[in-house]
Scaffold this active site. Structure first.
Site, PDB file in Angstrom:
ATOM      1  N   CYS A   1       0.849  -1.187   0.000  1.00 14.79           N
ATOM      2  CA  CYS A   1       0.000   0.000   0.000  1.00 14.79           C
ATOM      3  C   CYS A   1       0.885   1.237   0.000  1.00 14.79           C
ATOM      4  CB  CYS A   1      -0.920   0.002   1.228  1.00 14.79           C
ATOM      5  SG  CYS A   1      -1.980   1.455   1.328  1.00 14.79           S
ATOM      6  N   VAL A   2       0.980   1.886  -1.156  1.00 16.31           N
ATOM      7  CA  VAL A   2       1.766   3.093  -1.279  1.00 16.31           C
ATOM      8  C   VAL A   2       1.057   4.009  -2.273  1.00 16.31           C
ATOM      9  CG1 VAL A   2       3.219   2.112  -3.101  1.00 16.31           C
ATOM     10  CG2 VAL A   2       4.059   4.029  -1.749  1.00 16.31           C
TER      11      VAL A   2
END
Length: 261
Positions: free
Chosen positions: A94-95
């Site tokens: 998750c970025v």
């Protein structure tokens, strides 16, 4: 299995150029594996940044490109298990660079660098691993301990092979202990400037002046004694040697006086 045929020709051409550039000049701590038959899956090995709980670890990940790439961002996964707030237990990443901040003009180099930076500065506010995110906010030392434990178990770097005939023993360990005492003695002499050692306090003391003068003979060449002082010392020595003769004369004079009586 996806192949290059699933990607538009212009995208394949751009990816081939970018992958070649990544292979020739890889970003710091990142090595990309190139598969000429399938550009839709990009593999990379990421070194754990120094000063983080992931230091000395080697983490393998992959980027999966969709058919409408680059209009949609790739999906990233860690194949090596890692304890990180922004990486789930199944490796999903998750970025923001792969989500709301995605821009079709962004290249793979930018994406990979952002993912490595995530190991340096996690974002617990958008955690996929709730345990890691909570631990990071409440007790960093405990979080770092867990992260180091995962790194030591799952992300150990492969040891480099030694060259044949090479000596794996560090040269500094080959110490010669045979002449240790003589080397220490030489070192002490060098420190003292080569001066003779002081007399031992356990040495027997002289009982009288004659013993002292025998043990330590007078000399006019003693450093620190002037010529007049040496002469005075010599005269004093001569006076001491005449004492027995004067005493003998007194004894003879007393005998003569007794005879007269």
């Amino acid at each position: 299995m996806a192949t290059n045929e699933n990607l538009p020709p212009n995208v394949i051409k751009q990816l081939a150029k970018e992958l070649k550039n990544l292979d020739e000049t890889p970003p710091e701590g990142i090595k990309v594996g190139v598969n000429d038959d399938n550009f839709s899956v990009i593999f990379a090995d990421i070194e754990g940044p120094a000063g983080t709980p992931y230091e000395n670890g080697l983490f393998r990940m992959k980027l999966i490109l969709s058919q409408d790439f680059p209009h949609t961002p790739p999906k990233g996964y860690f194949l090596t298990k890692i304890f990180h707030p922004n990486i789930s237990s199944v490796g999903e990443i998750c970025v923001n660079a792969l989500k709301r901040d995605w821009n079709p003009t962004l290249g793979l180099r930018h994406v990979l660098i952002v993912i490595r930076c995530l190991l340096i500065e996690p974002f617990p506010e958008s955690a996929l691993n709730e345990q890691a995110g909570k631990m990071l906010l409440e007790d960093y030392d405990e979080y770092a301990r867990h992260a180091r434990l995962f790194t030591g178990i799952h992300a150990v770097k492969p040891k480099s092979k030694l060259k044949s005939g090479a000596n794996s023993e560090p040269a500094a360990l080959n110490v010669d202990h045979t002449n240790t005492s003589s080397k220490c003695a030489d070192q002490k002499t060098a420190i003292s400037g080569g001066a003779p050692p002081l007399p031992s306090p356990l040495a027997p003391k002289a009982e009288n002046m004659q013993d002292q003068s025998a043990a330590m003979p007078l000399s006019t060449e003693v450093v620190g004694v002037s010529g007049s002082e040496a002469a005075a010392a010599t005269l004093k020595e001569a006076a001491l040697t005449k004492v027995p003769a004067a005493g003998k004369k007194k004894m003879e004079a007393r005998k003569k006086s007794l005879r007269r009586l």
